[in-house]
Motif scaffolding. Sequence first.
Motif, PDB file in Angstrom:
ATOM      1  N   ALA A  61       2.972   8.414   9.687  1.00  0.00           N
ATOM      2  CA  ALA A  61       3.550   7.560  10.719  1.00  0.00           C
ATOM      3  C   ALA A  61       4.741   6.770  10.170  1.00  0.00           C
ATOM      4  N   VAL A  62       4.626   6.254   8.955  1.00  0.00           N
ATOM      5  CA  VAL A  62       5.730   5.508   8.342  1.00  0.00           C
ATOM      6  C   VAL A  62       6.937   6.423   8.138  1.00  0.00           C
ATOM      7  N   LEU A  63       6.703   7.635   7.635  1.00  0.00           N
ATOM      8  CA  LEU A  63       7.800   8.571   7.400  1.00  0.00           C
ATOM      9  C   LEU A  63       8.462   9.000   8.706  1.00  0.00           C
ATOM     10  N   LEU A  64       7.664   9.241   9.732  1.00  0.00           N
ATOM     11  CA  LEU A  64       8.230   9.615  11.025  1.00  0.00           C
ATOM     12  C   LEU A  64       9.098   8.496  11.583  1.00  0.00           C
ATOM     13  N   ASP A  65       8.631   7.270  11.434  1.00  0.00           N
ATOM     14  CA  ASP A  65       9.395   6.128  11.917  1.00  0.00           C
ATOM     15  C   ASP A  65      10.687   5.956  11.108  1.00  0.00           C
ATOM     16  N   LEU A  66      10.598   6.180   9.816  1.00  0.00           N
ATOM     17  CA  LEU A  66      11.748   6.022   8.936  1.00  0.00           C
ATOM     18  C   LEU A  66      12.856   7.018   9.251  1.00  0.00           C
ATOM     19  N   PHE A  67      12.457   8.239   9.597  1.00  0.00           N
ATOM     20  CA  PHE A  67      13.440   9.299   9.811  1.00  0.00           C
ATOM     21  C   PHE A  67      13.601   9.711  11.275  1.00  0.00           C
ATOM     22  N   GLN A  94     -25.752  12.138 -11.449  1.00  0.00           N
ATOM     23  CA  GLN A  94     -24.929  12.007 -12.647  1.00  0.00           C
ATOM     24  C   GLN A  94     -23.451  12.297 -12.380  1.00  0.00           C
ATOM     25  N   GLN A  95     -23.126  12.754 -11.184  1.00  0.00           N
ATOM     26  CA  GLN A  95     -21.757  13.175 -10.888  1.00  0.00           C
ATOM     27  C   GLN A  95     -21.014  12.144 -10.052  1.00  0.00           C
ATOM     28  N   ILE A  96     -19.698  12.132 -10.251  1.00  0.00           N
ATOM     29  CA  ILE A  96     -18.812  11.379  -9.372  1.00  0.00           C
ATOM     30  C   ILE A  96     -18.093  12.409  -8.516  1.00  0.00           C
ATOM     31  N   VAL A  97     -18.177  12.235  -7.207  1.00  0.00           N
ATOM     32  CA  VAL A  97     -17.594  13.195  -6.272  1.00  0.00           C
ATOM     33  C   VAL A  97     -16.418  12.534  -5.561  1.00  0.00           C
ATOM     34  N   TYR A  98     -15.293  13.249  -5.544  1.00  0.00           N
ATOM     35  CA  TYR A  98     -14.066  12.755  -4.930  1.00  0.00           C
ATOM     36  C   TYR A  98     -13.805  13.481  -3.614  1.00  0.00           C
ATOM     37  N   SER A  99     -13.223  12.751  -2.664  1.00  0.00           N
ATOM     38  CA  SER A  99     -12.818  13.341  -1.389  1.00  0.00           C
ATOM     39  C   SER A  99     -11.549  12.642  -0.918  1.00  0.00           C
ATOM     40  N   LEU A 100     -10.814  13.314  -0.034  1.00  0.00           N
ATOM     41  CA  LEU A 100      -9.585  12.744   0.509  1.00  0.00           C
ATOM     42  C   LEU A 100      -9.897  11.646   1.512  1.00  0.00           C
ATOM     43  N   ASN A 101      -9.058  10.637   1.522  1.00  0.00           N
ATOM     44  CA  ASN A 101      -9.107   9.613   2.558  1.00  0.00           C
ATOM     45  C   ASN A 101      -7.985   9.935   3.533  1.00  0.00           C
ATOM     46  N   THR A 102      -8.290  10.702   4.553  1.00  0.00           N
ATOM     47  CA  THR A 102      -7.262  11.202   5.466  1.00  0.00           C
ATOM     48  C   THR A 102      -6.591  10.097   6.287  1.00  0.00           C
ATOM     49  N   THR A 103      -7.239   8.961   6.447  1.00  0.00           N
ATOM     50  CA  THR A 103      -6.654   7.847   7.194  1.00  0.00           C
ATOM     51  C   THR A 103      -5.345   7.404   6.564  1.00  0.00           C
ATOM     52  N   VAL A 104      -5.301   7.351   5.238  1.00  0.00           N
ATOM     53  CA  VAL A 104      -4.084   6.923   4.550  1.00  0.00           C
ATOM     54  C   VAL A 104      -2.966   7.932   4.776  1.00  0.00           C
ATOM     55  N   PHE A 105      -3.305   9.216   4.767  1.00  0.00           N
ATOM     56  CA  PHE A 105      -2.283  10.237   5.008  1.00  0.00           C
ATOM     57  C   PHE A 105      -1.696  10.094   6.406  1.00  0.00           C
ATOM     58  N   GLU A 106      -2.515   9.745   7.373  1.00  0.00           N
ATOM     59  CA  GLU A 106      -2.022   9.530   8.736  1.00  0.00           C
ATOM     60  C   GLU A 106      -1.077   8.335   8.778  1.00  0.00           C
ATOM     61  N   ASP A 107      -1.422   7.268   8.046  1.00  0.00           N
ATOM     62  CA  ASP A 107      -0.563   6.085   7.984  1.00  0.00           C
ATOM     63  C   ASP A 107       0.784   6.420   7.347  1.00  0.00           C
ATOM     64  N   VAL A 108       0.752   7.181   6.258  1.00  0.00           N
ATOM     65  CA  VAL A 108       1.983   7.570   5.566  1.00  0.00           C
ATOM     66  C   VAL A 108       2.850   8.437   6.474  1.00  0.00           C
ATOM     67  N   ARG A 159       0.830  -1.202   0.000  1.00  0.00           N
ATOM     68  CA  ARG A 159       0.000   0.000   0.000  1.00  0.00           C
ATOM     69  C   ARG A 159       0.869   1.258   0.000  1.00  0.00           C
ATOM     70  N   MET A 160       1.940   1.251   0.759  1.00  0.00           N
ATOM     71  CA  MET A 160       2.823   2.414   0.795  1.00  0.00           C
ATOM     72  C   MET A 160       3.471   2.635  -0.563  1.00  0.00           C
ATOM     73  N   GLN A 161       3.825   1.550  -1.247  1.00  0.00           N
ATOM     74  CA  GLN A 161       4.407   1.691  -2.587  1.00  0.00           C
ATOM     75  C   GLN A 161       3.408   2.348  -3.533  1.00  0.00           C
ATOM     76  N   GLU A 162       2.149   1.964  -3.428  1.00  0.00           N
ATOM     77  CA  GLU A 162       1.105   2.573  -4.258  1.00  0.00           C
ATOM     78  C   GLU A 162       0.941   4.054  -3.920  1.00  0.00           C
TER      79      GLU A 162
END
Length: 96
Positions: free
Chosen positions: A80-86, A64-78, A3-6
């Motif tokens: 956390a990974v970056l904080l742990d990495l550095f 008739q519309q497709i509405v997009y929104s952010l999935n903030t949970t993934v940003f929190e996961d990312v 998932r992080m690679q994606e």
Amino acid sequence: MVRMQEVFKAIADPTRRKVLKLLQGGSKSAGELAEAFDITKGSLSHHFNILKAADLVRCERRGQQIVYSLNTTVFEDVAAVLLDLFKVDKRKGGQS
């Protein structure tokens, strides 16, 4: 970790980063997002698919519309990974 690679693949592209930036202001329809770009709808759809595959955005059909929104949970996961990495290991007097 797949998932992080994606996620990193998705945010590597400036067009996709711009889509994410636009969605920080709230949900937007595909048409509203398309107005901010000078690319074909097919190309934009490709970018949306990559963002969805990384689970960075959610989409829902509203009539008739497709509405997009952010999935903030993934940003929190990312984050956390970056904080742990550095993270700095203070016992070693530097980076871990």
